[in-house]
Design a protein around this motif. Structure first.
Motif, mmCIF file in Angstrom:
data_model
loop_
_atom_site.group_PDB
_atom_site.id
_atom_site.type_symbol
_atom_site.label_atom_id
_atom_site.label_comp_id
_atom_site.label_asym_id
_atom_site.label_seq_id
_atom_site.Cartn_x
_atom_site.Cartn_y
_atom_site.Cartn_z
ATOM 1 N N ILE A 274 0.834 -1.189 0.215
ATOM 2 C CA ILE A 274 0.091 0.071 0.042
ATOM 3 C C ILE A 274 0.850 1.195 0.107
ATOM 4 C CG2 ILE A 274 -2.063 1.321 1.280
ATOM 5 C CD1 ILE A 274 -2.534 -1.301 2.535
ATOM 6 N N SER A 275 0.486 2.202 -0.628
ATOM 7 C CA SER A 275 1.379 3.504 -0.974
ATOM 8 C C SER A 275 1.345 4.308 0.485
ATOM 9 C CB SER A 275 0.966 4.213 -2.020
ATOM 10 O OG SER A 275 -0.495 4.587 -1.908
ATOM 11 N N PRO A 276 2.341 5.172 0.762
ATOM 12 C CA PRO A 276 2.046 6.027 2.000
ATOM 13 C C PRO A 276 0.994 6.649 1.888
ATOM 14 C CG PRO A 276 4.308 5.840 1.255
ATOM 15 C CD PRO A 276 3.321 5.091 0.119
ATOM 16 N N ASP A 277 0.453 7.302 0.836
ATOM 17 C CA ASP A 277 -0.796 7.992 1.159
ATOM 18 C C ASP A 277 -1.999 7.073 1.143
ATOM 19 O OD1 ASP A 277 -1.013 7.280 -1.354
ATOM 20 O OD2 ASP A 277 -0.933 9.132 -2.528
ATOM 21 N N GLY A 278 -1.929 5.932 0.915
ATOM 22 C CA GLY A 278 -3.242 5.081 1.035
ATOM 23 C C GLY A 278 -3.988 4.949 -0.148
ATOM 24 N N ASP A 279 -3.598 5.635 -1.187
ATOM 25 C CA ASP A 279 -4.398 5.577 -2.384
ATOM 26 C C ASP A 279 -4.049 4.340 -3.398
ATOM 27 O OD1 ASP A 279 -6.593 6.730 -3.896
ATOM 28 O OD2 ASP A 279 -4.972 7.836 -5.063
ATOM 29 N N ALA A 280 -2.883 3.917 -3.310
ATOM 30 C CA ALA A 280 -2.524 2.961 -4.276
ATOM 31 C C ALA A 280 -2.159 1.739 -3.560
ATOM 32 C CB ALA A 280 -1.274 3.146 -5.111
ATOM 33 N N VAL A 281 -2.920 0.616 -4.213
ATOM 34 C CA VAL A 281 -2.731 -0.779 -3.603
ATOM 35 C C VAL A 281 -2.163 -1.703 -4.881
ATOM 36 C CG1 VAL A 281 -3.899 -2.944 -2.853
ATOM 37 C CG2 VAL A 281 -4.693 -0.741 -2.049
#
Length: 346
Positions: free
Chosen positions: A193-200
């Motif tokens: 998961i990306s640090p900003d939570g937008d990409a898995v």
């Protein structure tokens, strides 16, 4: 006369190395960064304290250790094994049970803390089990097929799991436990998961990555690997996703509209040897990577400079981890070689 610097120069001048006599399955520092642990294929865990040359072994699993993560507490670790046990290893080497799951392997573990809340998760068969800081089971999340990877987001609000035909994202505190289903046909074998939570992003059996942008549902396809991707790690600011599985460190850009329509950056490649393991630096745009011939390097992403850390000949690199402050790097190989290298300013 010019002098040739050995590829082992950093290892020899800044490292402590040991032969652990078993496949190094995983490596992890505790959250204080004062000690690292190496989980081994013989079920033991070696604990290496900063500066110590003696790394005592602790009998943890009756069988092979399969997964290792720092505990949600400041010190210690959690591990899973093929003995169906989720264990806690204390900083003093003490071992305690968190849970047991009959005959099913505990193949994946993860943890989260923000200084207040503490979470430990493990993947067992089709289920992800979540525990709080007191080892009470918060919930069990069922998936359509075997869980192949788990990850908490940076705030600990969501946990994601990869499985056949996609991934599932759950809100930890939800009372209804209905996941957001991310679908893509095929076998998905790991997750990030990306640090900003937008990409898995998931690794796939077919030598490719697949991703979903949660804000708008956009699919992201990243292919061209000659081998399966075993390790994925976002940089601290989320600009890059570093991956193994090719003859170089493959970095996908997650900025400027990427990764779709943008080629990846490739570092430390060109010799026909596969990158088998990597870990992005916790503070800088840099990545440590290990290769199938035992080579370990540190790559600066912005300058593309490559610093050899350890030379070849010690077996494929199978485990790698940074200390939380990024001053120490731990790595291990399939042949049982392991080392901790000090990158702090001297």
């Amino acid at each position: 006369m010019s002098q040739t610097v050995s590829a082992d120069h950093i290892l020899e001048t800044r490292g402590i190395q040991n032969s652990l006599d078993a496949f190094v399955v995983a490596a992890a520092f505790d959250r204080t960064g004062t000690a690292a642990a190496f989980a081994l294929g013989d079920g033991t865990v070696r604990i290496a304290r900063r500066g110590a040359t003696d790394w005592p072994g602790v009998a943890v699993h009756d069988g092979a250790a399969l997964a290792l993560a720092p505990d949600a507490a400041p010190t210690g670790w959690v591990s899973g094994g093929d003995d169906a046990a989720l264990k806690r290893i204390g900083a003093d080497g003490g071992v305690s049970d968190i849970a047991s799951f009959g005959m099913k392997w505990v193949e994946h573990v993860a943890s989260f803390t923000d200084g207040k809340a503490r979470l430990v998760g493990c993947g067992v068969g089709k289920h992800v089990h979540l525990f709080d800081g007191k080892d009470d089971r918060l919930k069990t999340l069922e998936h359509p097929s075997t869980v192949t990877g788990i990850a908490f987001d940076a705030k600990g609000k969501r946990v994601a799991a990869s499985h056949y035909n996609g991934a599932s994202v759950w809100f930890v505190a939800s009372k209804t436990d209905n996941p957001r289903k991310l679908e893509w046909k095929g076998s998905h074998t790991g997750i990030a998961i990306s640090p900003d939570g937008d990409a898995v992003v998931t690794a796939m059996q077919e030598n490719a990555l697949h991703g979903w942008r949660l804000s708008d549902g956009q699919h992201m396809r990243m292919s061209g690997y000659p081998s399966k991707t075993r390790a994925m790690s976002f940089t601290k600011n989320g600009k890059w996703l570093a991956t193994s599985g090719a003859e170089s460190i493959v970095l996908w850009p997650f900025f400027g509209g990427g990764p779709m329509g943008k080629p990846p950056t490739e570092l430390a490649g060109g010799d026909g040897v596969l990158c088998t393991m990597l870990a992005t630096h916790p503070a800088q745009e840099a990545v440590a990577a290990g290769f199938s011939d035992g080579l370990v390097v540190l790559a600066d992403i912005n300058s593309a400079r490559i610093l050899p850390v350890a030379g070849t000949g010690r077996g494929p690199v199978s485990a790698m981890a940074w200390s939380p402050d990024g001053t120490y790097l731990a790595f291990g190989t399939e042949t049982g070689f392991a080392a901790i290298v000090d990158f702090s300013k001297k």
